[in-house]
Each structure stands twice: as structure tokens, then as C-alpha cells.
Design a protein around this motif. Structure first.
Motif, mmCIF file in Angstrom:
data_model
loop_
_atom_site.group_PDB
_atom_site.id
_atom_site.type_symbol
_atom_site.label_atom_id
_atom_site.label_comp_id
_atom_site.label_asym_id
_atom_site.label_seq_id
_atom_site.Cartn_x
_atom_site.Cartn_y
_atom_site.Cartn_z
ATOM 1 N N LEU A 310 0.828 -1.207 0.000
ATOM 2 C CA LEU A 310 0.000 0.000 0.000
ATOM 3 C C LEU A 310 0.862 1.257 0.000
ATOM 4 C CD1 LEU A 310 -2.897 -1.052 2.395
ATOM 5 C CD2 LEU A 310 -3.049 -0.605 -0.050
ATOM 6 N N TRP A 311 1.923 1.265 0.779
ATOM 7 C CA TRP A 311 2.823 2.417 0.737
ATOM 8 C C TRP A 311 3.454 2.529 -0.650
ATOM 9 C CZ3 TRP A 311 4.232 6.997 2.029
ATOM 10 C CH2 TRP A 311 5.508 7.478 1.732
ATOM 11 N N GLY A 312 3.867 1.413 -1.252
ATOM 12 C CA GLY A 312 4.432 1.459 -2.587
ATOM 13 C C GLY A 312 3.466 2.039 -3.599
ATOM 14 N N ALA A 313 2.191 1.740 -3.462
ATOM 15 C CA ALA A 313 1.199 2.241 -4.403
ATOM 16 C C ALA A 313 0.851 3.706 -4.176
ATOM 17 C CB ALA A 313 -0.074 1.397 -4.309
ATOM 18 N N LEU A 314 0.914 4.158 -2.943
ATOM 19 C CA LEU A 314 0.426 5.496 -2.594
ATOM 20 C C LEU A 314 1.534 6.503 -2.317
ATOM 21 C CD1 LEU A 314 -2.411 4.406 -0.105
ATOM 22 C CD2 LEU A 314 -2.695 5.154 -2.476
ATOM 23 N N SER A 315 2.782 6.061 -2.272
ATOM 24 C CA SER A 315 3.869 6.921 -1.800
ATOM 25 C C SER A 315 4.066 8.173 -2.637
ATOM 26 C CB SER A 315 5.178 6.126 -1.749
ATOM 27 O OG SER A 315 5.485 5.591 -3.030
ATOM 28 N N ALA A 316 3.694 8.127 -3.921
ATOM 29 C CA ALA A 316 3.920 9.274 -4.800
ATOM 30 C C ALA A 316 2.655 10.088 -5.033
ATOM 31 C CB ALA A 316 4.482 8.796 -6.143
ATOM 32 N N ALA A 317 1.591 9.784 -4.322
ATOM 33 C CA ALA A 317 0.340 10.523 -4.483
ATOM 34 C C ALA A 317 0.454 11.925 -3.888
ATOM 35 C CB ALA A 317 -0.795 9.756 -3.816
ATOM 36 N N GLU A 318 -0.546 12.740 -4.138
ATOM 37 C CA GLU A 318 -0.596 14.079 -3.568
ATOM 38 C C GLU A 318 -0.923 14.011 -2.076
ATOM 39 O OE1 GLU A 318 -0.483 17.457 -5.465
ATOM 40 O OE2 GLU A 318 0.867 15.930 -6.265
ATOM 41 N N ASN A 319 -0.432 15.003 -1.327
ATOM 42 C CA ASN A 319 -0.771 15.084 0.095
ATOM 43 C C ASN A 319 -2.272 15.019 0.313
ATOM 44 O OD1 ASN A 319 1.788 17.580 0.983
ATOM 45 N ND2 ASN A 319 1.972 15.397 0.628
ATOM 46 N N ALA A 320 -3.027 15.691 -0.563
ATOM 47 C CA ALA A 320 -4.480 15.768 -0.386
ATOM 48 C C ALA A 320 -5.126 14.393 -0.475
ATOM 49 C CB ALA A 320 -5.091 16.704 -1.425
ATOM 50 N N LEU A 321 -4.601 13.510 -1.310
ATOM 51 C CA LEU A 321 -5.185 12.178 -1.396
ATOM 52 C C LEU A 321 -5.002 11.436 -0.084
ATOM 53 C CD1 LEU A 321 -5.661 9.883 -4.237
ATOM 54 C CD2 LEU A 321 -4.313 8.885 -2.390
ATOM 55 N N TRP A 322 -3.831 11.553 0.531
ATOM 56 C CA TRP A 322 -3.614 10.947 1.851
ATOM 57 C C TRP A 322 -4.553 11.566 2.890
ATOM 58 C CZ3 TRP A 322 -0.499 6.895 3.211
ATOM 59 C CH2 TRP A 322 0.445 6.468 2.268
ATOM 60 N N ASP A 323 -4.647 12.884 2.874
ATOM 61 C CA ASP A 323 -5.460 13.573 3.884
ATOM 62 C C ASP A 323 -6.936 13.194 3.786
ATOM 63 O OD1 ASP A 323 -3.191 14.886 4.761
ATOM 64 O OD2 ASP A 323 -3.613 16.741 3.669
ATOM 65 N N GLU A 324 -7.442 13.102 2.558
ATOM 66 C CA GLU A 324 -8.885 12.967 2.359
ATOM 67 C C GLU A 324 -9.347 11.534 2.105
ATOM 68 O OE1 GLU A 324 -9.748 15.652 -0.849
ATOM 69 O OE2 GLU A 324 -8.647 17.303 0.111
ATOM 70 N N HIS A 325 -8.446 10.648 1.635
ATOM 71 C CA HIS A 325 -8.925 9.351 1.164
ATOM 72 C C HIS A 325 -8.140 8.139 1.677
ATOM 73 C CE1 HIS A 325 -11.563 11.521 -1.524
ATOM 74 N NE2 HIS A 325 -10.535 12.157 -2.055
ATOM 75 N N PHE A 326 -7.096 8.344 2.466
ATOM 76 C CA PHE A 326 -6.284 7.207 2.902
ATOM 77 C C PHE A 326 -7.114 6.163 3.636
ATOM 78 C CE2 PHE A 326 -3.570 5.459 6.431
ATOM 79 C CZ PHE A 326 -2.923 4.505 5.655
ATOM 80 N N ASP A 327 -7.925 6.583 4.585
ATOM 81 C CA ASP A 327 -8.721 5.625 5.366
ATOM 82 C C ASP A 327 -9.686 4.849 4.469
ATOM 83 O OD1 ASP A 327 -7.583 6.314 7.865
ATOM 84 O OD2 ASP A 327 -8.839 8.098 7.949
ATOM 85 N N ASP A 328 -10.282 5.535 3.505
ATOM 86 C CA ASP A 328 -11.212 4.856 2.598
ATOM 87 C C ASP A 328 -10.477 3.866 1.685
ATOM 88 O OD1 ASP A 328 -13.366 6.239 3.627
ATOM 89 O OD2 ASP A 328 -13.277 7.824 2.105
ATOM 90 N N LEU A 329 -9.263 4.197 1.265
ATOM 91 C CA LEU A 329 -8.502 3.289 0.417
ATOM 92 C C LEU A 329 -8.065 2.044 1.189
ATOM 93 C CD1 LEU A 329 -6.388 5.895 -1.593
ATOM 94 C CD2 LEU A 329 -8.186 4.417 -2.503
ATOM 95 N N VAL A 330 -7.714 2.226 2.446
ATOM 96 C CA VAL A 330 -7.399 1.066 3.281
ATOM 97 C C VAL A 330 -8.638 0.195 3.448
ATOM 98 C CG1 VAL A 330 -6.725 0.311 5.595
ATOM 99 C CG2 VAL A 330 -5.496 2.186 4.484
ATOM 100 N N ALA A 331 -9.773 0.824 3.700
ATOM 101 C CA ALA A 331 -11.020 0.062 3.842
ATOM 102 C C ALA A 331 -11.354 -0.687 2.558
ATOM 103 C CB ALA A 331 -12.161 1.006 4.227
#
Length: 424
Positions: A310-331
Motif C-alpha cells: 500500500l505504501w508502494g502504491a500510494l507513496s507518490a500521491a498528492e498530500n491531499a489524497l492521503w489527507d482525504e482518502h487514505f482511510d477509505d482506500l485502506v477500507a
């Protein structure tokens, strides 16, 4: 070294580079494709119409090849992509040659009729373990052609329409593969892809030391003041960076504690892509209008803790994607993992492991970004933003810079210090 070696599985003589492939020509391709079962016995490669070396990636050499067959068949690609594990003229690129061994094994696995996700069709794959010499020939993905989207390059998500949908389809593919493995659909994965969490890396991972971290974080704090437009305002706050420096002993202790805990989370261990960022994927719309993806570049593929994937897939995303959608992507991953046959896991525990792993990877690999930018760009970088052409058009700068800002942002917003303390 000999100009070619014999593959361990097919007994085919493997060319080492594009020049060797051109010299071996269509007869080599015909014998290789027959040995791999790609070509029917009566068919053959009639002509090579293109064979050009291309750049890209961090290891080996690459080429694009186009062929014509004596008997065209719908399932036979004519536009091909060729990866060589070796780069004898560049020791830095050649050191990663062993990454192809699991990739060759994965190519064979992906030929199963029930394989759950889309990957490039493989026409030939073999590897010589003693020398680290490998060759992989797959279909070439034609970006921007036939409904396939143009390629999305790493850390340029601000130019990608509907970034969230792209990450959702990547996460679903990762979960479907992991669940397929865990339900026992490929029992021989255990033997061919052993669990070795720290082997999933490009290059040898340097140990974390307090003295080195102290110097790096001091340079980061100075960089934050002299290059204010290259870091988000919250992550260059002196109080935050000071608190980060106070956590150096905790970071070193957590590095030691992390790996056995990742390995011990057995429900989180599954076959996964280590670096499924959007630049290692291609995207298209299905007949129902839904976005689909295929995943490529399977170097270092192995059984991982899925938090690493998951870190490999998301590590280069925008800060906003982590802030707004990280929990939903894990779910989303947790749901799809179970639906595909994997164990039911707690999404909070998985999210914590993603953040713990991200923190240690950031401390290991990314704290030298200020030194990198100063060395490459000099004083003019002090007035730059990440959108400046000198950064935007240089992946070697923009990617580590964006990944660093993600790590710093997560550290500040997700109580990463407390999560690291929980490891120790």
C-alpha cells in the motif's frame, strides 16, 4: 563474460543486451517463443521490423521490438517490450540484476487461466541464477492508443484527471491478487516466492543511525527555511521539525522493531506488487464505463506485508489524497482482500502498519532530499516551487521530494511518533 548464457528453465541461450538480440535475430525469437510455449510448433517469427534500445527504470537495459509472424494469430502481440537484467556498462544499474529472478517466476505464474488481475502478456521469460542474467519479453503497452489512457508519470498526479479513481482501481487489483494467493489458488507461491520483507528494495538498505539522522534532520530544518516553496507550510514549521529531531532515538528503535512485527502479522502476508504506483500501471475504461487497470514492472515481487504494498502504491500521491482518502482506500483494500479469498483483517491495524512502514522508509531513504536538490539545482532552487520545470521534468528530483512531503505530512497529521512508540 560470455556474450550469452543459457537460461535455467528453457535452456535457451540468452542475449545480454539489445545488440545481442539484434544479432540473434528472428531465429532466436522463434526458438525462444517455441521453448516458452508462446508459438505453435508450425509458426515462426518471419521478420523483425523494429528493434531499438530505450531508457527508463533503474536496472538493466530495455528495448522495443516489433515482429511479424508467418501465421498471424489474434493472441500473439506484434509490438513487444524487452527487459534485460544486465547492464555491463553501468555497475549501478547492473547491481539490480537479481530483481528479475522473481519477475521471471511471476511471469510463469501469471499464465494461469485463473490469474485474477491484468498484467502484460509474456512471450518469453528466463533467468540464469549463477550470473544474474535474465530476459523478459512481454507485449508492449501502447499508451494513448485503442482506449488506453496516456501514461501517468510518477508524482505528476496534479495533471491526472480523477486521481482517486485511478488509485482505487490499483488498490483493488493489489487486493484481488493478494486474496487469490491467500485462498490457496496458487499453493506453489510459497516455494517460489519466499517471505523476505527486507529484500523488497532497490539497493542495500542503509542502517538508521542516530548521528546520521541528527545531521539529516538539521539540514532538513535549514532547507525548510531557505526553500520555503518546496515544502508545505505545515511541514516546515520549526516546532514540528524540532519535535521530529527529538524522536531520533525512537526512530532508530522502531526500525529494529518494525520488521519482525511486519513478518509476524501473518494475515497481512500475501503475494503483492512492491511498487504499484500509477507509473507502473495502465488504465482504460471497460464497456460499463468503469476504470480498469493492468500492473507491470514486477521486479522484487514477493510475499510482502500488504502494508508495504500500500505504501508502494500510494507513496507518490498528492498530500491531499492521503489527507482525504487514505482511510477509505485502506477500507477498500480490506474489503476486496476478504472478498477475493483472503483473511478478514482490521483496517485500523493495517493503516497503522502502512504509516509505521512509511515513516521508516522515509527516514531511511528520503532525508537526503535537501542535499540532492542543492547539489542538482544550486541556489536557484531557493526560489522554486515543485512546479518549476527544473523539478517537474526531472523525476529524480520531483519523486523523492513528493515522497518526502508525504512522509512529513503523515508524521504531523497521523501521530506517527505514537505509532512508532507502539512498536517498541
Amino acid at each position: 563474460m560470455d556474450s550469452s548464457v543459457i537460461g535455467d528453465d528453457t535452456a535457451v541461450e540468452l542475449p545480454l543486451d539489445p545488440a545481442g538480440l539484434r544479432s540473434a535475430g528472428r531465429r532466436f525469437l522463434t526458438s525462444a517463443f517455441h521453448a516458452y510455449g508462446t508459438l505453435a510448433p508450425g509458426n515462426f517469427v518471419a521478420r523483425i521490423t523494429e528493434c531499438d534500445e530505450v531508457g527508463g527504470g533503474s536496472t538493466g537495459r530495455k528495448a522495443i521490438v516489433s515482429v511479424e509472424y508467418a501465421v498471424p494469430e489474434p493472441h500473439l502481440p506484434t509490438d513487444l517490450f524487452v527487459k534485460f537484467s544486465r547492464h555491463l556498462g553501468d555497475p549501478v544499474r547492473d547491481v539490480g540484476r537479481t530483481q528479475m529472478q522473481p519477475e521471471v517466476r511471476f511471469a510463469e505464474l501469471a499464465r494461469r487461466h485463473d490469474f485474477p488481475i491484468t498484467v502484460p502478456a509474456t512471450l518469453f521469460a528466463d533467468y540464469h541464477a549463477r550470473t544474474g542474467t535474465g530476459l523478459l519479453i512481454t507485449e508492449r503497452i501502447r499508451f494513448g492508443v485503442g482506449g488506453v489512457e496516456p501514461q501517468h508519470h510518477k508524482c505528476l498526479d496534479y495533471e491526472m484527471p480523477d486521481a482517486l479513481a485511478h488509485y482505487q482501481t490499483v488498490i483493488m487489483s493489489l487486493a484481488q491478487l493478494a486474496g487469490w494467493h491467500r485462498r490457496g489458488a496458487a499453493d506453489d507461491v510459497i516455494a517460489r516466492f519466499p517471505v523476505d520483507l527486507q529484500a523488497a528494495t532497490v539497493g542495500e538498505r542503509p542502517p538508521l543511525r542516530e548521528d546520521r539522522l541528527s545531521r539529516q534532520l538539521a539540514r532538513l530544518a535549514e532547507f525548510a527555511q531557505t526553500h520555503p516553496s518546496l515544502l508545505p507550510a505545515s511541514t516546515r514549521d520549526p516546532a514540528f521539525l524540532s519535535s521530529l529531531a527529538e524522536q531520533i532515538p525512537l526512530i532508530v528503535a522502531a526500525d529494529t522493531a518494525l520488521w519482525p512485527q511486519l513478518a509476524a502479522s501473518t494475515d497481512h502476508i500475501a503475494l503483492c506488487h512492491w511498487n504499484a504506483n500509477v507509473d507502473n500501471a495502465w488504465f482504460w475504461r471497460g464497456h460499463d464505463g468503469r476504470l480498469r487497470c493492468g500492473l507491470m514492472d514486477w521486479g522484487c515481487v514477493s510475499q510482502l506485508n500488504i502494508a508495504m504494498a500500500l505504501w508502494g502504491a500510494l507513496s507518490a500521491a498528492e498530500n491531499a489524497l492521503w489527507d482525504e482518502h487514505f482511510d477509505d482506500l485502506v477500507a477498500l483494500f480490506v474489503h476486496e482482500y476478504a472478498a477475493s479469498g483472503g483473511p478478514r483483517i482490521d483496517r485500523g491495524a493495517l493503516a497503522a502498519q502502512v504509516l509505521q512502514y512509511a515513516a521508516i522508509m522515509g527516514a531511511t531513504w528520503l532525508l537526503d532530499v535537501p542535499a540532492l536538490i542543492r547539489a542538482r539545482l544550486g541556489e536557484p532552487a531557493e526560489a522554486m516551487t515543485r512546479f518549476d520545470p527544473a523539478i517537474k521534468h526531472d523525476e529524480g528530483i520531483r519523486a523523492p521530494l513528493q515522497m518526502l512531503t508525504n512522509v512529513l505530512n503523515l508524521w504531523q497529521t497521523r501521530n506517527v511518533g505514537e505509532l512508532l512508540a507502539a512498536l517498541c
